[in-house]
Every structure is written in structure tokens, then in C-alpha cells.
Design a protein around this motif. Structure first.
Motif, PDB file in Angstrom:
ATOM      1  N   LEU A   1      -1.407 -40.572 -16.847  1.00 24.85           N
ATOM      2  CA  LEU A   1      -0.091 -41.050 -16.430  1.00 24.85           C
ATOM      3  C   LEU A   1       0.153 -42.471 -16.946  1.00 24.85           C
ATOM      4  N   ALA A   2      -0.869 -43.325 -16.862  1.00 25.76           N
ATOM      5  CA  ALA A   2      -0.731 -44.686 -17.372  1.00 25.76           C
ATOM      6  C   ALA A   2      -0.460 -44.672 -18.873  1.00 25.76           C
ATOM      7  N   PHE A   3      -1.064 -43.709 -19.578  1.00 29.67           N
ATOM      8  CA  PHE A   3      -0.836 -43.565 -21.015  1.00 29.67           C
ATOM      9  C   PHE A   3       0.644 -43.312 -21.305  1.00 29.67           C
ATOM     10  N   VAL A   4       1.262 -42.390 -20.563  1.00 33.45           N
ATOM     11  CA  VAL A   4       2.686 -42.093 -20.767  1.00 33.45           C
ATOM     12  C   VAL A   4       3.539 -43.277 -20.346  1.00 33.45           C
ATOM     13  N   ARG A   5       3.190 -43.886 -19.232  1.00 31.52           N
ATOM     14  CA  ARG A   5       4.052 -44.934 -18.679  1.00 31.52           C
ATOM     15  C   ARG A   5       4.006 -46.246 -19.457  1.00 31.52           C
ATOM     16  N   LEU A   6       2.992 -46.447 -20.228  1.00 29.58           N
ATOM     17  CA  LEU A   6       2.990 -47.607 -21.110  1.00 29.58           C
ATOM     18  C   LEU A   6       4.158 -47.499 -22.091  1.00 29.58           C
ATOM     19  N   THR A   7       4.332 -46.323 -22.653  1.00 31.54           N
ATOM     20  CA  THR A   7       5.441 -46.083 -23.583  1.00 31.54           C
ATOM     21  C   THR A   7       6.764 -45.994 -22.838  1.00 31.54           C
TER      22      THR A   7
ATOM     23  N   GLY B   1      -1.166 -30.517 -31.233  1.00 27.94           N
ATOM     24  CA  GLY B   1      -2.600 -30.353 -31.389  1.00 27.94           C
ATOM     25  C   GLY B   1      -3.375 -31.646 -31.200  1.00 27.94           C
ATOM     26  N   ARG B   2      -2.707 -32.708 -30.802  1.00 27.13           N
ATOM     27  CA  ARG B   2      -3.337 -34.007 -30.545  1.00 27.13           C
ATOM     28  C   ARG B   2      -3.508 -34.198 -29.047  1.00 27.13           C
ATOM     29  N   LYS B   3      -4.679 -34.681 -28.616  1.00 27.22           N
ATOM     30  CA  LYS B   3      -4.973 -34.838 -27.203  1.00 27.22           C
ATOM     31  C   LYS B   3      -5.080 -36.315 -26.822  1.00 27.22           C
ATOM     32  N   CYS B   4      -4.595 -36.619 -25.654  1.00 27.36           N
ATOM     33  CA  CYS B   4      -4.710 -37.970 -25.108  1.00 27.36           C
ATOM     34  C   CYS B   4      -6.169 -38.226 -24.724  1.00 27.36           C
ATOM     35  N   SER B   5      -6.721 -39.320 -25.194  1.00 30.82           N
ATOM     36  CA  SER B   5      -8.121 -39.632 -24.899  1.00 30.82           C
ATOM     37  C   SER B   5      -8.281 -40.539 -23.687  1.00 30.82           C
TER      38      SER B   5
END
Length: 262
Positions: A50-56, A41-45
Motif C-alpha cells: 500500500l505504501a508503494f502505491v501511495r508514494l505515487t 508481468g512485473r511484481k512489486c518488491s
């Protein structure tokens, strides 16, 4: 084009050089993010999801002994934690320390991983100019061999699906270090007319150049943050399309034999 008495030998990387493996992973990672958002239920802001996922993803790869081949459960755990407000590096450390997936239950984790594995097994598309370039190399009598760190059987299967297997005489699987390229040079009739084409400066270009091959850098769409800089490696050639390769191969001057010494 200048003709050679002995056709050149061309070694080529597979993933992200002949075909766009990164595009497959990008789609799989975006789907994984969407699945985690759905169950938490949490959304990426972030605008660049893709950059958000790839940082991790890169944080995990840098610290895990398997590099980019780390278990996908770790990515599920860390991304879920970041979506809940944890710092990416702290979430990576929690996942690597085996503290478990806090924000997603086991059944959901299993389903997300199963879908992710199916997605990364999807067929990639050819990179620009590959079919044209491979045809030209074959017409010129060049021997083309694939050098890969991926499983030989998987590379062969992908090559067959994409219609490239008839252009390749052999697939060589191994860790890409200078000694591997020294060994593959023994497969050539003229080592001074041997080329290596790849998208990774640290795995394809630097070790091949150290072993004495002429290197052709074909950059891909994704460069991990730990990748060597182009200026520090200085590939012999840089291309934007594989279609440029035959002209380079057939017109470049043979290297001096002394350049093969490490």
C-alpha cells in the motif's frame, strides 16, 4: 454530565470521521496494483504494498490541480512505470505531462479503471464509537449537521446505508474554509456551544477553529505527507473513538464570544 439550557450544535465531517473511506480506497489501490502486476508481468518488491502505491498517489495529488481527485488513469500510468523501474517522481511527471500509459495497452487500462471505480464505490464501515456517540448526542438533544466536501447525495446515501441518517438534521456541502464555518455558525442558536469533529487538520480543524468553533480531532488511519502538524493547529480535543465526543460536548465550557473573530 453537566446539562445545558440550550443543547450544543455539533458539526461533523463524513469521510474518515463517521466512516472509514480510506479503508475503501486502500483496498481499491491494492487491487489496482495487483491488476497492473497481472497485465505487465512485473511484481512489486516492497513489503508494504500500500505504501508503494501511495508514494505515487501522493505525488500525483500534490501536483495535480484536482488534488486527490485526479483521474485514475494517471495512477495506472505512473504505477506501471514504477513497476518497470522508473523513479516515482519521474513517473508522476510523465503521467501528468500526458505522455500516455506506456506499459499497459488501452483495453487493459480501461478494464483496470472500471474495476477501480467499482471498488472505490464500495460501502465503508463505521469508524470506532460512531453509533454509540451519535446515540448519546441525540439523547442529549444536540443538533448534528454534516459538513463535507464530498457530494451531498453520496454522503446521504452512505449515511442511510450505515443507519446514520436519522441522527443528522442536515448535510452541508462546501469547500472547507473559515468563511464556510462562519456561515454554518449562523445555523446555531448558541455559537459558543458549537463543535466541529473531523479527521483532517487542514480541512476540518484549522478553518473551524479559526471561525470560532470548538474543535475535536479524530485522526484517521492515513495522513497525507502534506498534512499540517497537530502541534501547529492545536485542536481543542483529540479523541481515539467517536464515543468520547458526547462527554466532551456536554462538559466543555462555552467559548468566549470574542474567540469567534478571525
Amino acid at each position: 454530565m453537566t446539562e445545558r439550557n440550550t443543547p450544543a450544535t455539533v458539526f461533523v465531517d463524513a469521510d474518515n470521521t463517521l466512516w472509514d473511506t480510506d479503508g475503501v480506497f486502500a483496498a481499491a489501490q491494492l487491487n489496482l496494483l495487483g491488476a497492473i502486476e497481472d497485465v505487465t508481468g512485473r511484481k512489486c518488491s516492497e513489503v508494504d504494498r500500500l505504501a508503494f502505491v501511495r508514494l505515487t498517489d501522493q505525488g500525483l495529488a500534490e501536483r495535480h490541480h484536482l488534488g486527490l481527485r485526479y483521474p485514475p488513469r494517471l495512477l495506472v500510468s505512473a504505477v506501471a512505470a514504477v513497476l518497470h523501474g522508473e523513479d516515482s517522481e519521474l513517473a508522476v511527471g510523465r503521467a501528468l505531462n500526458g505522455l500516455g500509459v506506456v506499459y499497459v495497452n488501452e483495453e487493459e487500462v480501461t478494464q483496470i479503471i472500471e474495476a477501480y471505480l467499482l471498488n472505490i464505490d464500495m460501502l465503508p464501515v463505521l469508524r470506532p464509537g460512531v453509533k454509540v456517540g451519535m446515540l448519546a448526542l441525540r439523547d442529549a438533544g444536540c443538533t448534528v449537521l454534516v459538513v463535507t466536501e464530498s457530494a451531498q447525495a453520496k454522503v446521504l446515501r452512505t449515511a442511510e446505508h450505515l443507519g446514520l441518517n436519522t441522527f443528522v438534521s442536515r448535510i452541508i456541502e462546501g469547500v472547507k474554509r473559515p468563511d464556510l464555518y462562519q456561515r454554518v455558525l449562523r445555523l446555531t442558536k448558541m455559537p459558543d456551544q458549537a463543535f466541529m469533529i473531523g479527521d483532517q487538520l487542514d480541512r476540518d480543524i484549522w478553518p473551524a477553529k479559526a471561525a470560532g468553533l470548538t474543535t475535536i480531532y479524530f485522526p484517521g488511519g492515513f495522513r497525507p505527507r502534506w498534512t499540517m502538524k497537530t502541534d501547529s493547529v492545536q485542536p481543542d480535543y483529540v479523541v481515539a473513538s467517536f464515543a468520547e465526543v458526547p462527554t466532551i460536548v456536554l462538559n466543555s465550557r462555552p467559548k468566549s464570544p470574542k474567540s469567534h473573530a478571525l
